[in-house]
Design a protein around this motif. Structure first.
Motif, short mmCIF file in Angstrom:
data_model
loop_
_atom_site.label_atom_id
_atom_site.label_comp_id
_atom_site.label_asym_id
_atom_site.label_seq_id
_atom_site.Cartn_x
_atom_site.Cartn_y
_atom_site.Cartn_z
N LEU A 1 -2.05 -8.15 11.45
CA LEU A 1 -1.25 -7.42 12.45
C LEU A 1 -1.57 -5.93 12.44
N GLU A 2 -1.18 -5.27 13.50
CA GLU A 2 -1.30 -3.81 13.58
C GLU A 2 -0.17 -3.18 12.75
N VAL A 3 -0.47 -2.09 12.07
CA VAL A 3 0.55 -1.39 11.28
C VAL A 3 0.39 0.11 11.50
N LEU A 4 1.51 0.77 11.71
CA LEU A 4 1.49 2.24 11.82
C LEU A 4 2.81 2.76 11.26
N GLY A 5 2.73 3.81 10.48
CA GLY A 5 3.97 4.32 9.89
C GLY A 5 3.86 5.78 9.54
N THR A 6 4.99 6.36 9.17
CA THR A 6 4.99 7.76 8.72
C THR A 6 6.23 8.01 7.88
N GLU A 7 6.18 9.07 7.12
CA GLU A 7 7.36 9.45 6.34
C GLU A 7 7.87 10.79 6.83
N THR A 8 9.18 10.93 6.90
CA THR A 8 9.76 12.23 7.12
C THR A 8 10.39 12.66 5.81
N ILE A 9 9.81 13.70 5.27
CA ILE A 9 10.24 14.14 3.95
C ILE A 9 10.98 15.44 4.13
N GLY A 10 12.29 15.41 3.97
CA GLY A 10 13.12 16.61 4.20
C GLY A 10 12.74 17.71 3.23
N SER A 11 11.97 18.69 3.71
CA SER A 11 11.53 19.80 2.88
C SER A 11 10.97 19.33 1.53
N ALA A 12 9.83 18.70 1.58
CA ALA A 12 9.15 18.17 0.40
C ALA A 12 10.02 17.14 -0.31
N GLN A 13 9.84 16.96 -1.61
CA GLN A 13 10.63 15.95 -2.32
C GLN A 13 11.82 16.64 -2.97
N ARG A 14 11.89 16.64 -4.27
CA ARG A 14 12.89 17.39 -5.04
C ARG A 14 14.32 17.10 -4.59
N GLY A 15 14.62 15.80 -4.44
CA GLY A 15 16.00 15.44 -4.17
C GLY A 15 16.40 15.51 -2.71
N GLY A 16 15.47 15.74 -1.80
CA GLY A 16 15.79 15.78 -0.38
C GLY A 16 15.79 14.38 0.22
N SER A 17 16.18 14.28 1.49
CA SER A 17 16.18 12.99 2.19
C SER A 17 14.75 12.57 2.50
N SER B 1 11.18 6.66 5.89
CA SER B 1 9.89 6.06 6.24
C SER B 1 10.05 5.24 7.51
N HIS B 2 9.11 5.41 8.42
CA HIS B 2 9.05 4.59 9.62
C HIS B 2 7.91 3.59 9.43
N MET B 3 8.16 2.31 9.60
CA MET B 3 7.11 1.32 9.44
C MET B 3 7.10 0.42 10.67
N ARG B 4 5.98 0.41 11.37
CA ARG B 4 5.91 -0.34 12.62
C ARG B 4 4.84 -1.42 12.51
N ILE B 5 5.24 -2.65 12.83
CA ILE B 5 4.35 -3.80 12.70
C ILE B 5 4.34 -4.51 14.05
N SER B 6 3.15 -4.88 14.53
CA SER B 6 3.10 -5.54 15.84
C SER B 6 1.80 -6.32 16.00
N HIS C 1 0.20 12.79 8.32
CA HIS C 1 1.03 11.95 7.46
C HIS C 1 1.46 10.65 8.13
N ALA C 2 0.70 10.21 9.13
CA ALA C 2 0.92 8.86 9.64
C ALA C 2 -0.03 7.96 8.86
N ARG C 3 0.35 6.70 8.70
CA ARG C 3 -0.51 5.75 7.99
C ARG C 3 -0.89 4.65 8.94
N SER C 4 -2.17 4.32 8.97
CA SER C 4 -2.58 3.18 9.78
C SER C 4 -3.86 2.59 9.20
N VAL C 5 -4.33 1.53 9.83
CA VAL C 5 -5.51 0.84 9.33
C VAL C 5 -6.75 1.57 9.88
#
Lengths: 204, 609
Positions: A31-47, A50-55, B168-172
């Protein structure tokens, strides 16, 4: 076929491993996969979201549009509610009931909402979901670090797309040998938390 | 590398550069671009990679290599592009020899930055350089490869401008064939190009050289436009109706997704180059009465289209981020859908209507549990409070000391600004002690000129250098003071202490986990004349937690509920996330506590032991 997943948590909870596992699983299915992370101001305890899209069709953008997520995986309760607008009312959520307090809550400037408030907020958007004690279980089994694998086990229990043994094999490929056995036991526990009982199910 | 991999856009761009035969890669860490250089260093030790001290140095090193006719790449985020601007404005005039690709990664929405910027304006509108603006990781990889070829074809630097959701997007991503040229490094003098100076140029009939080079740069634009016209990164998709969508870079993906979710077919112009392809743009504008331009962040292409409409007397309404769409932040599919709804082109489906989510407590980042910055910031807070001091801050993990609960630093600007700003406050006649707080990597980046200037101009300031041995904020990249480089070779460790001594400032060295010792050094520093530097050295805890390289002796501390009066100094002042407050007493969350024991040292009542 399409499956849009949001994983919401706090830095250090293992969002990334979870999304890579789901991506690798889907890739194996061709399947196709596309995703990204939104990292609230880097890591260090922030929100961290992750968006993960499968189709089985071409996916254009890496961000799940509002209201189009089929599954919301909440590693942390208020982070789940913060991202509830992504979830389709006909989708489902699975939430780890382990709060990670915020600085403002610790300082007494804000109040961490009660379990009822959180559940109410989730149910106002979506009627189907599960609330499980993934972190409590992980702690009992030795380390909080296994929260993500327990959540993945639970995901396999609620979403037929993720075939239990196959997802387990994919997770195993991502983990260091040293912690593998313990993590696979945690995965099994997560699966059991939702698959064989209605105890954690939430319905509006 | 495997043939097909699920990887980040940054990794895809690294793969593209490797396939294009890059020989020298330079940069300075900065989200979202950092991984490009790291991946090349890890995958291909035979390619020269370096973390330069700053982006200006990085672009200059890359230029040197380009003059030796090898393919070079410089990688930075938008703030770094600002730093490198002076060099960029020069190589825009001179052109390059071996291919020179500059990655300027933008962070629309400032998810991981202190500001948001659209570097297309700096690099194209101002610098007149050609830009490729990718819409996806896969396209970013193809653009990277194309940029190397185009740079050599035009003898000018090519810019790749990926945004956060590409990096920072991930794909194949699939591996492709090598396009590396087969040639050895060589150097030929060409002073009329590579000596930028105000001198009469015989080749231009005695015209001043900078003027002549500016003419050549302007003349180049026609060449770039021809390339854009033939480019596989620009295309028109046919559709129905008189409203067209223009998708630039990542903006294309949201436009495309919105139309598919509405089952709507509008004409689309997909753009991935600057300058624009003039004929293709005209062909598209002739089909429609109205266009909406989706681009991140500023209305760059939108204004160009307005200009074309004006010049060509086309009656086409151009809508975009200038007046119609939100003018700040990232785009998303929702924004496209709402725009179509507003223009009555389509109606929002029920499940896509905005949903008022309940308000949840805000979550901000802070120092990690066990971080040496927390105890350092605590000591600084106590001493500056006592002396009514002001603390200027800088970029790095320690910047979270400016947020609650610590709220120590009064300013955060750009890299290295803490020291000159402290000097300015001190020179103002305010009469209060001023302390600059800066990290080690930032010190080498841009802190050093500020320190030299402060010492030379006899500023009366204290400078605290939080030396954790790494560039922690971006994921532990080594720097000039680390003793190792990105290629994992042992290199001389530049001593901050020796540098500071050479500048003529006084130096005190402390272990930040020793709060009493740190406070004593600070007391002395803020009360003495001149530039006083305190070097607080302790390795980054997040990076070293599983090693023996710790600067504290682990202590299992407990709260004695009899002695704890709930004053919350440990939570509201010190702010360790492992401390909790319940029923007017503090407790320690054992699952996250790392036994640094610092809370015991900050408790005034001896209730934590």
């Amino acid at each position: 076929m399409k499956l849009d997943i949001i994983i919401a948590g706090v830095g250090g909870q293992g969002n990334l491993l979870a999304s890579v596992a789901l991506a690798n699983y889907s890739m194996k299915k061709g399947l196709e996969v596309l995703g990204t992370e939104t990292i609230g101001s880097a890591q260090r305890g922030g929100s961290v979201v992750s968006h993960m899209r499968i189709s089985d069709k071409k996916i254009h953008s890496p961000l799940v549009p509002n209201g189009r997520a089929d599954i919301l995986i909440g590693f942390e309760p208020i982070e789940a509610v913060r991202n509830i607008h992504f979830l389709n009312p006909k989708g489902k959520f699975i939430i780890n009931n382990y709060p990670v307090p915020t600085i403002f809550c610790n300082m007494g400037m804000e109040e961490y909402p009660s379990e009822e408030e959180i559940l109410g907020a989730l149910k106002a958007r979506c009627s189907q979901g599960y609330v499980i004690g993934a972190s409590e279980k992980a702690k009992d089994m030795g380390t909080l670090m296994m929260t993500n694998v327990i959540m993945l086990g639970a995901l396999a229990g609620i979403e037929p797309f993720f075939e239990k043994q196959e997802l387990e094999r994919v997770i195993a490929e991502l983990l260091p040998k040293k912690v593998l056995e313990q993590n696979l036991m945690a995965y099994e526990e997560g699966y059991k938390m939702v698959a064989n009982s209605e105890a954690n199910a939430v319905s509006a | 590398m495997q043939k097909r991999k699920f990887i980040m856009g940054d990794d895809a761009m690294a793969m593209g550069a490797i396939e294009a035969g890059v020989k020298v890669v330079t940069g300075y860490p900065g989200t979202p671009a950092t991984e490009i250089l790291e991946v090349i260093a890890k995958e291909r030790p035979d390619i020269y990679t370096e973390w330069s001290c700053n982006e200006m140095v990085a672009t200059e090193v890359a230029m040197g290599s380009s003059l030796a006719n090898v393919r070079t790449l410089a990688v930075m985020k938008h703030n770094g592009t600002n730093v490198a601007t002076d060099m960029i404005m020069h190589f825009a005039f001179t052109g390059v020899k071996g291919a020179y690709v500059l990655v300027s990664a933008d962070d629309p929405g400032a998810n991981s930055s202190q500001n948001e910027e659209d570097t297309r304006i700096l690099l194209h509108t101002y610098g007149h350089l050609p830009i490729l603006d990718p819409s996806s990781p896969a396209e970013a990889k193809e653009m990277m490869k194309a940029a190397f070829d185009l740079s050599e074809e035009t003898s000018s630097a090519y810019i790749l401008r990926p945004v956060m959701r590409v990096c920072h997007a991930r794909s194949v991503i699939e591996e492709g064939p090598s396009t590396a040229p087969d040639r050895e490094p060589s150097f030929e003098n060409d002073r009329s190009r590579f000596v930028m100076s105000a001198v009469s140029e015989p080749k231009a009939g005695g015209k001043m050289r900078p003027l002549w080079r500016h003419e050549l740069l302007n003349a180049k634009q026609a060449e770039y436009k021809e390339i854009a016209e033939k480019s596989p990164f620009n295309w028109i998709e046919k559709g129905e109706g008189h409203t067209g969508l223009v998708g630039c870079g990542i903006g294309y993906t949201y436009a495309k997704e919105a139309l598919e979710s509405l089952d709507l077919s509008l004409p689309i112009l997909k753009l991935g180059t600057l300058p624009l392809p003039p004929k293709k743009v005209r062909e598209f504008l002739n089909q429609v009465d109205r266009v909406i331009v989706f681009e991140e962040i500023e209305p760059v292409v939108e204004k160009m289209l307005k200009q074309i409409c004006y010049d060509e007397k086309l009656q086409v309404e151009v809508l975009g981020r200038e007046f119609f769409l939100p003018a700040e932040g990232e785009l998303n599919t929702q924004i496209v859908l709402e725009a179509l709804d507003k223009l009555a082109v389509a109606e929002l489906p029920e499940d896509l209507k905005p949903f008022d989510r309940p308000k949840m407590p805000i979550r901000i980042r802070t120092q990690c549990v066990g971080c040496s910055h927390r105890s350092l910031l605590n000591a600084m807070k106590e001493v500056t409070r006592k002396h009514k001091g002001i603390v200027t801050g800088d970029i790095g993990c320690h910047d979270a000391g400016s947020f609650p609960p610590i709220e120590l630093q009064s300013t955060i600007y750009c890299m290295g600004a803490s020291i000159p700003m402290a000097a300015g406050l001190a020179k103002s006649g305010l009469g209060r002690p001023v302390v600059a707080m800066i990290g080690d990597s930032t010190f080498f980046h841009m802190g050093l000129p500020g320190l030299v200037s402060a010492s030379y101009n006899r500023a009366n300031i204290t400078v605290v250098i939080g030396d954790n041995g790494t560039t922690a904020m971006t994921g532990f990249q080594p720097h000039a003071g680390s003793g190792i480089n990105v290629m994992e070779q042992d290199v001389p460790k530049i001593s901050i202490e020796e540098v500071v001594k050479a500048v003529g400032a006084s130096v005190r060295k402390v272990n930040p986990y020793n709060i009493a010792e740190t406070k004593k050094a600070l007391e002395e520093a803020v009360t003495e004349e001149g530039v006083s530097v305190i070097i607080a050295t302790a390795p980054c805890y997040l990076r070293n937690s599983k090693t023996d390289n710790l600067f504290f002796t682990p202590r299992a501390v407990e709260v004695n509920p009899e002695r704890c009066n709930g004053c919350k100094i440990c939570i509201n002042d010190f702010g360790c996330p492992s401390l909790r407050y319940k029923d007017e007493k503090v407790t320690i969350d054992k699952a996250t506590c790392v036994m640094c024991g610092m809370c015991a040292d900050v408790c005034k009542r001896g209730a934590i032991v």
